[in-house]
Motif scaffolding. Sequence first.
Motif, PDB file in Angstrom:
ATOM      1  N   GLY A  21      35.024  19.734 -18.085  1.00  0.00           N
ATOM      2  CA  GLY A  21      34.851  18.420 -17.476  1.00  0.00           C
ATOM      3  C   GLY A  21      35.790  18.131 -16.338  1.00  0.00           C
ATOM      4  O   GLY A  21      35.597  17.154 -15.617  1.00  0.00           O
ATOM      5  N   GLU A  22      36.818  18.975 -16.160  1.00  0.00           N
ATOM      6  CA  GLU A  22      37.831  18.694 -15.152  1.00  0.00           C
ATOM      7  C   GLU A  22      38.297  20.002 -14.509  1.00  0.00           C
ATOM      8  O   GLU A  22      37.867  21.081 -14.893  1.00  0.00           O
ATOM      9  CB  GLU A  22      39.024  17.975 -15.787  1.00  0.00           C
ATOM     10  N   SER A  23      39.174  19.861 -13.517  1.00  0.00           N
ATOM     11  CA  SER A  23      39.807  20.969 -12.805  1.00  0.00           C
ATOM     12  C   SER A  23      38.830  21.652 -11.850  1.00  0.00           C
ATOM     13  O   SER A  23      37.671  21.240 -11.710  1.00  0.00           O
ATOM     14  CB  SER A  23      40.408  21.994 -13.791  1.00  0.00           C
ATOM     15  N   ASP A 149      47.524  27.968 -10.622  1.00  0.00           N
ATOM     16  CA  ASP A 149      47.702  26.787 -11.456  1.00  0.00           C
ATOM     17  C   ASP A 149      47.205  25.538 -10.737  1.00  0.00           C
ATOM     18  O   ASP A 149      46.832  25.592  -9.555  1.00  0.00           O
ATOM     19  CB  ASP A 149      49.185  26.625 -11.817  1.00  0.00           C
ATOM     20  N   GLU A 150      47.219  24.411 -11.445  1.00  0.00           N
ATOM     21  CA  GLU A 150      46.813  23.136 -10.860  1.00  0.00           C
ATOM     22  C   GLU A 150      47.690  22.019 -11.422  1.00  0.00           C
ATOM     23  O   GLU A 150      48.119  22.091 -12.577  1.00  0.00           O
ATOM     24  CB  GLU A 150      45.331  22.845 -11.157  1.00  0.00           C
ATOM     25  N   LEU A 151      47.950  21.018 -10.593  1.00  0.00           N
ATOM     26  CA  LEU A 151      48.669  19.827 -11.022  1.00  0.00           C
ATOM     27  C   LEU A 151      47.698  18.655 -11.076  1.00  0.00           C
ATOM     28  O   LEU A 151      46.930  18.440 -10.131  1.00  0.00           O
ATOM     29  CB  LEU A 151      49.803  19.493 -10.052  1.00  0.00           C
ATOM     30  N   LYS A 152      47.753  17.901 -12.176  1.00  0.00           N
ATOM     31  CA  LYS A 152      46.818  16.803 -12.374  1.00  0.00           C
ATOM     32  C   LYS A 152      47.566  15.478 -12.500  1.00  0.00           C
ATOM     33  O   LYS A 152      48.520  15.373 -13.268  1.00  0.00           O
ATOM     34  CB  LYS A 152      45.975  17.040 -13.629  1.00  0.00           C
ATOM     35  N   PHE A 153      47.108  14.477 -11.755  1.00  0.00           N
ATOM     36  CA  PHE A 153      47.609  13.112 -11.865  1.00  0.00           C
ATOM     37  C   PHE A 153      46.489  12.234 -12.415  1.00  0.00           C
ATOM     38  O   PHE A 153      45.401  12.180 -11.832  1.00  0.00           O
ATOM     39  CB  PHE A 153      48.011  12.566 -10.495  1.00  0.00           C
ATOM     40  N   VAL A 154      46.745  11.543 -13.517  1.00  0.00           N
ATOM     41  CA  VAL A 154      45.807  10.554 -14.053  1.00  0.00           C
ATOM     42  C   VAL A 154      46.398   9.188 -13.733  1.00  0.00           C
ATOM     43  O   VAL A 154      47.503   8.853 -14.180  1.00  0.00           O
ATOM     44  CB  VAL A 154      45.605  10.729 -15.571  1.00  0.00           C
ATOM     45  N   LEU A 155      45.666   8.377 -12.957  1.00  0.00           N
ATOM     46  CA  LEU A 155      46.226   7.178 -12.351  1.00  0.00           C
ATOM     47  C   LEU A 155      45.578   5.918 -12.894  1.00  0.00           C
ATOM     48  O   LEU A 155      44.346   5.817 -12.983  1.00  0.00           O
ATOM     49  CB  LEU A 155      46.048   7.248 -10.829  1.00  0.00           C
ATOM     50  N   LYS A 156      46.416   4.936 -13.221  1.00  0.00           N
ATOM     51  CA  LYS A 156      45.954   3.700 -13.846  1.00  0.00           C
ATOM     52  C   LYS A 156      45.704   2.582 -12.846  1.00  0.00           C
ATOM     53  O   LYS A 156      44.849   1.729 -13.053  1.00  0.00           O
ATOM     54  CB  LYS A 156      46.987   3.251 -14.884  1.00  0.00           C
ATOM     55  N   LEU A 180      45.006  17.533  -8.358  1.00  0.00           N
ATOM     56  CA  LEU A 180      43.851  16.805  -8.887  1.00  0.00           C
ATOM     57  C   LEU A 180      44.239  15.355  -9.131  1.00  0.00           C
ATOM     58  O   LEU A 180      45.277  15.081  -9.739  1.00  0.00           O
ATOM     59  CB  LEU A 180      43.392  17.441 -10.207  1.00  0.00           C
ATOM     60  N   PHE A 181      43.383  14.421  -8.696  1.00  0.00           N
ATOM     61  CA  PHE A 181      43.584  12.995  -8.961  1.00  0.00           C
ATOM     62  C   PHE A 181      42.412  12.475  -9.781  1.00  0.00           C
ATOM     63  O   PHE A 181      41.250  12.678  -9.410  1.00  0.00           O
ATOM     64  CB  PHE A 181      43.649  12.197  -7.653  1.00  0.00           C
TER      65      PHE A 181
END
Length: 221
Positions: A21-23, A149-156, A180-181
């Motif tokens: 579902g992501e990346s 690799d990947e860096l993920k930010f989940v933002l509120k 990733l945002f």
Amino acid sequence: MAATRKVLTLKISEIFLSLQGESSRVGLPTVFVRLTGCPLRCVWCDTAYAFAGGQTMSLPEILAAVTVVARDVGRVCVTGGEPLAQPACLPLLSALCDAGHAVSLETSGALDIGQVDARVARVVDIKAPGSGESDRNRWQNLALLTANDELKFVLKDRSDYEWARQMIEERQLAALCPLLFSPVDNELPAATLADWLVADRLPVRFQLQLHKILWGKLRGK
């Protein structure tokens, strides 16, 4: 008398086949191995059911279960919870690679990723302030990242977004690996975050959780 060889075990929440579902692997059929337990408590966590419970399984049992579920699917994602909270996660990752799978790891970024098998693609969260866990970010992990690799930010909210922008600039994150945002579900409208990214031309990939769009919060999907 020969010493008894210790059998490695892990607490497993679930093993299932779905679409990633992501990346950057979004949409690809993938076997998910979800480990139980997490030392963090992000306020927007969508897998709190994995904090406890689950089934204790030996490493051979897990590999056998993955083989049954995977069949012709060659991708495995180890996730949680926080998978690295269980020390036996490291040999599990290596064993999955040895078995010929393309393996990815989803980790909170609060624990050391330095011992993860180099064949594993690591998707590492950077916790924004809105998560309530930004002080748990292990910034030393940044020096260990590769282009695989990947860096993920989940933002509120906008405050999280501005914080993430600052981190990208100050720590030159775009030079390390893909970024990733994602918006927090039911908190930050997806179109709003998309508009901010377009306006600011940030070097990041916008993503939504495809599995939630298709199946909502149904477990095993």
